[in-house]
Design a protein around this motif. Structure first.
Motif, short mmCIF file in Angstrom:
data_model
loop_
_atom_site.label_atom_id
_atom_site.label_comp_id
_atom_site.label_asym_id
_atom_site.label_seq_id
_atom_site.Cartn_x
_atom_site.Cartn_y
_atom_site.Cartn_z
N ARG A 80 0.83 -1.22 0.00
CA ARG A 80 0.00 0.00 0.00
C ARG A 80 0.85 1.26 0.00
O ARG A 80 0.53 2.24 -0.67
N THR A 81 1.94 1.26 0.77
CA THR A 81 2.78 2.45 0.86
C THR A 81 3.79 2.54 -0.29
O THR A 81 4.26 3.62 -0.62
N GLY A 82 4.12 1.40 -0.88
CA GLY A 82 5.10 1.40 -1.96
C GLY A 82 6.51 1.06 -1.51
O GLY A 82 7.41 0.95 -2.34
N TYR A 83 6.69 0.90 -0.22
CA TYR A 83 8.01 0.51 0.29
C TYR A 83 7.84 -0.27 1.59
O TYR A 83 6.84 -0.15 2.29
N ALA A 84 8.85 -1.08 1.88
CA ALA A 84 8.83 -1.91 3.09
C ALA A 84 9.78 -1.36 4.13
O ALA A 84 10.86 -0.85 3.79
#
Length: 259
Positions: A189-193
């Motif tokens: 969802r955020t585009g990064y982990a």
């Protein structure tokens, strides 16, 4: 090259583009008439080209529906070309990332059931992880692993991580597969982990996926640092790393310049 051979090459390229269009699925494929309409060629010309392409594995014909789809040889060559391009475009992009965040940066790919580091760049700090190229890290307890798993279903991830010891990790690591998939969904969802003391105590990291021409995740770019130095800045780092992932993805698709 003669005009006739040039026309043949162009016709072949147009057929491959038609079969690789976003509205064509491997299940549906395209019939000869549809392909001929899309490329603006006669059916007989398209049929001859498809026969030649199928003989070398670039297209496959479904024996039941008689439709065509891209074949295994096409994807094998595309995968190899993608790996070569990643090694070419990766270093300058990674250097710019490290120059911006002043922390160590890495580029990794999926290797068996681990993340293999293929490129690394150091900012020259005294406290940093070194010597990671050629080494592997777990998928379940790293931001890189989570980025590489972003497109995997829970079933696919479960198969990939079968037998994984989730207790062999840092204090902040996922407790099990369900926890990991929840964190992976959040990363999607955020585009990064984000990994906060998951791989080991005192270490934080952020990672974002890199995709190939088909949109498939083929690599992950990440930044890792001691928590005392970067622990309060993970969201900013995540956004910068995500932008770098997008830049690498554009370069992999031939839409960006690495330098």
């Amino acid at each position: 090259m003669t005009a006739e051979s040039t026309s043949t090459v162009q016709r072949t390229a147009n057929i491959l583009h038609a079969l690789g269009a976003s509205d064509v699925t491997p299940e549906s494929g395209l019939g000869v008439v549809d392909i001929a309409r899309r490329v603006g060629r006669e059916k007989s010309q398209v049929s001859r080209a498809l026969k030649a392409l199928s003989e070398v594995g670039f297209v496959e014909r479904d024996p039941h529906t008689l439709t065509y789809r891209l074949g295994w040889q096409f994807f094998a060559l595309a995968s190899n070309a993608g790996q070569q391009r990643l090694r070419t475009v990766g270093p300058p992009v990674l250097r710019r990332l490290v120059g911006t965040v002043k922390e160590a940066g890495y580029l990794s790919v999926l290797c068996d059931r681990s993340a293999l580091t293929v490129l690394s760049e150091s900012p020259g700090r005294a406290v940093e992880a070194v010597g990671w190229v050629g080494r592997t890290t777990p998928l379940h307890s790293t931001s890189t692993g989570r980025a590489l798993l972003m497109d995997r279903t829970p079933e696919e991830a479960g198969h990939l991580l079968a037998g994984t010891d989730f207790t062999d990790a840092g204090p902040g690591a996922p407790a099990g597969l369900d926890d990991l998939m929840e964190r992976t969904a959040r990363a999607r969802r955020t585009g990064y982990a984000v990994a906060d003391e998951e791989f080991e105590s005192g270490l934080v990291a952020v990672a974002a996926p890199v995709r190939d021409f088909s949109g498939r995740v083929v690599a992950a770019v990440n930044v890792s640092a001691p928590k005392y130095r970067a622990g309060r800045d993970l969201d900013r780092l995540g956004r910068v790393v995500m932008a770098t992932g997008h830049q690498l993805t554009a370069a992999m698709k031939g839409r960006g310049r690495p330098a």
